[in-house]
Scaffold this active site. Sequence first.
Site, PDB file in Angstrom:
ATOM      1  N   CYS A  85       0.723  -1.145   0.085  1.00  0.00           N
ATOM      2  CA  CYS A  85       0.012   0.022  -0.042  1.00  0.00           C
ATOM      3  C   CYS A  85       0.687   1.218  -0.030  1.00  0.00           C
ATOM      4  CB  CYS A  85      -0.868  -0.009   1.261  1.00  0.00           C
ATOM      5  SG  CYS A  85      -2.298   1.127   1.085  1.00  0.00           S
ATOM      6  N   HIS A 194      -3.191  -5.679   1.265  1.00  0.00           N
ATOM      7  CA  HIS A 194      -2.473  -5.950   2.314  1.00  0.00           C
ATOM      8  C   HIS A 194      -2.304  -7.275   3.018  1.00  0.00           C
ATOM      9  CE1 HIS A 194      -2.374  -1.689   3.878  1.00  0.00           C
ATOM     10  NE2 HIS A 194      -3.264  -1.549   2.961  1.00  0.00           N
ATOM     11  N   GLU A 196      -0.881  -8.683   5.146  1.00  0.00           N
ATOM     12  CA  GLU A 196      -0.450  -8.767   6.710  1.00  0.00           C
ATOM     13  C   GLU A 196      -1.890  -8.675   7.187  1.00  0.00           C
ATOM     14  OE1 GLU A 196      -0.288  -6.061   5.019  1.00  0.00           O
ATOM     15  OE2 GLU A 196      -0.726  -4.304   6.125  1.00  0.00           O
TER      16      GLU A 196
END
Lengths: 223, 766
Positions: A85, A194, A196
């Site tokens: 991002c 994302h 994560e």
Amino acid sequence: MKVGVVTFPGSLDDRDALRAVRAVGAEPVSLWHGDADLKGVDAVILPGGFSYGDYLRCGAIARFAPVMDALVPAAQGGLPVLGICNGFQVLCESHLLPGALIRNDHRKFNCVDQRLVVENASTAWTSDFEAGQEITIVLKNGEGGYVADEATLDRLEGEGQVVFRYAASNPNGSYRDIAGVTNERGNVVGLMPHPEHCIEDGYGPSLDGLPFFTSVLRQAVSA
Amino acid sequence: MTQQLNRPAVDTVEHAATTPDVDQPWAELGLKADEYANIREIVGRRPTSAELAMYSVMWSEHCSYKSSKVHFKLWGENTTDEMREKLLVGIGENAGVVDIGEGWAVTFKAESHNHPSYVEPYQGAATGVGGIVRDIMSMGARPIAVMDPLRFGNLHHPDTQRVLPGVVAGVGGYGNCLGLPNIGGEVVFDDCYQGNPLVNALCVGAMRTSDIHLAKASGVGNKVVLFGAKTGGDGIGGVSVLASETFDEGGPTKRPAVQVGDPFAEKVLIECCLDLYKAGVVDGIQDLGGAGLSCATSELASNGDGGMQIELDRVPLRDASLRPEEILMSESQERMMAVVHPERLEEFLAITDRWDVEATVLGEVTDGDRLVITWHGDVIVDVPPRSVAHEGPTYQRPLERPAYLDALQENGTRTLAKPSTGDALRADLLTLLASPNLCDKSWVTDQYDRYVMGNTALAMPDDAGVVRVDEETGRGVAVSTDCNGRFAKLDPYAGAQLALAESYRNVATSGATPLAVTDCLNFGSPEDPGVMWQFREAIRGIAEGCKTLGIPVTGGNVSFYNQTGDVAIHPTPVIGVLGVMDDVARRTPSGWRTPGQVIYLLGTTRDELDGGEWANVVHGHLGGHPPVVDLAAEQLLGEILVNASRDGLVDAAHDLSDGGLAIALAEATLRHGVGARVWLDDVAARDGIDVFTTLFSESTARAIVAVPRSEEVRFTDMCTARGQVHARIGVVDDQTDGLDVQGQFTVSLEELRRAHQDTLPAVFGR
């Protein structure tokens, strides 16, 4: 193996990235924007967020942070780097990756569980996927529209540097549905979604983020 | 006012003492004649213009709670010792703190930013988030989640197109940039909010119980440090001018009084504060919000055990031309004030430096009992701090039950035409599902980051937002906010308790044990006896309801003057309930996924359509009596849902509220696109009502659950043993396309989706 996560002022998903590194059994290391010191890590993640508020162009100020003075040559030398991002935006601003990210075409921040196709499963961060695999990864940004000139886009497609493409629907007007790209060497990867946020059962829409981190771990072990 | 404040010479205490007859602009600053006289008596002369500025903002309705304070004793009277045990910090601090076990404490609070958000939707909403987050930070906590209960006028009114997108973008723009997951809230439309949208913001924070910080200045010689953003001219008089005055048609534009937010500065401030707490260099801390430095200095000093001396000319300014009165009143955002032991000052400043946060020592704690403020050496304020912060005026406003209420309550839904065929029921279901209050809110909530921090276990559209607090054990909290202003209009006492009951039920539905309550009380003008009566009834309802449920009110906010001309909004006491779970991995989501699981309806349905969404949407009707409140039934239902979650007896649970069973079934089906077959004849016969009433009544203390067949006997045995009314009404079935209400109608997933999802994009675009 040690994986560094850079904290810029305004970084938001740095703790999440450190957690993801820990989740696959690697050693997470916090790196500070103001120190031109990579602390001997084997890979680096530039996390999501709004570095310096992103009041100028996203990532445009972070590019000049002292830590980037150490990171850019290391990445050019083959150090695995993942930009998520805002991290992707920083990598583009630093010219480690081609293209740029602009305001979403609908002009709103958008947080969705996004379907992606893995186009290139041979980069440092995607080798644990299979080419053509469909995955679900959290997407959340206001400026995620990937753009580049036609020649660059053709070259990226030709060289297999498009790593992820949006499946089902294009959420932000990205050219050719591109969600993530890599450099020629395949060690630097940037994407808007994302991974994560997709590493723990019950805390995200999938576990499809884990292979990002196991890929780089495997690469370091075999290197 | 300008004539006074723009004088080149500074109005010193010395000057004020010798010029008692100067004409002062107390009325323009929002003070009443007797309040001004009172100030003169307190200071023993005429106030300086700086003192007048301070008193005027601190004695405003927003800061002093002067109309509501007399009713707050109801909180204390209804809080038992048992309820107090869970409270580490109660009402009166920046935010209440509750013990959630294993050494963890959680603080949460809601606040209103209604008036600024109407004037300037983006900045008004953004700074509302910023303000409540700083409140939570100033307790020593790391903010871990936000949610925003929002209320707008008619969806199709042109001004709603101005207000809603701006408010939503502001909430998202600020909260997303802070890195706080937005996990819930509400989006409600009603004509009564057309000129008075309600923008409430709630924040939750977590800390170790040993890390609680309080807003007080003690220890003579301790330094008073202002840190964060520079002070500018924004938001001057915001408190007194904006929050305490009704919008009158044709009045002057008030845009300059709205503050402008910088979320990046706040994000850095959060991390900086957490580092300061970790280093143990903060003795007392206070955020700067409404009333800015006037509030921070007087409250810190008033809560402490001495006085305070401040050199106002040391305040870093964005605009060098600001006068001392303006500096005292400025509501510039992203500022905090700390009290620091002189020996720890260097360490403190090293930490602020690391985060590039500007920090300035303004003065110190003194052994007197005066707050003394100087400007380039001249004393411009010399007052007892308590008189500014805590001893403002208190009004016993007249209250009277509104005369219209009898006729309104007479006019129930019994005479309204009701659907009698399956096709007509089906049509009403689709109409309701597409209506502004029941439609899919993704257009709004997708603009908020619900994943950041990686601890979100549930978020909208589930019944409650659930976040993990302790990564080792999975211990976490669930929060929900609710209010049905239509019910509160019909009966504010019952309406407030219904809001409490719904929020309590939502938290329990997610599997968490309800623990504490915060409120955001949005009402019309306190100068209207009818509004004041509504207000008192609502407080009484909440306080007595909380006592019955055994969960304390930890704090809250009052917003008055939400009215245009003589017309007030519906009384809207928004209630936030916080619950705790040992391990949030066990939370119960609201939609079913697994074919073959059995659907149970818990609770009894009565003919209770008054004030409900069916009457609102289909007939545009509001009248009668709201559903009966049964808090004992809520408690029992809550225990069943929490136990079922803990023991793995249910895979999904959804509370029944707006739109009743029909909407709950449709939402649980839509959540993961898995169909269901249901049969309602038996349960309708049991409750002595028809299928229409079974589908659309809004009786309370009800939920639907999806039970794995292997757990069905254990689940029903538990219900039977505890006396929980339950009925098997259906089965999750992936062979059914959408919803099949047997003997009545079927409706496909695509039709449900279209009805539910198209409403907001049709108005606001993709």
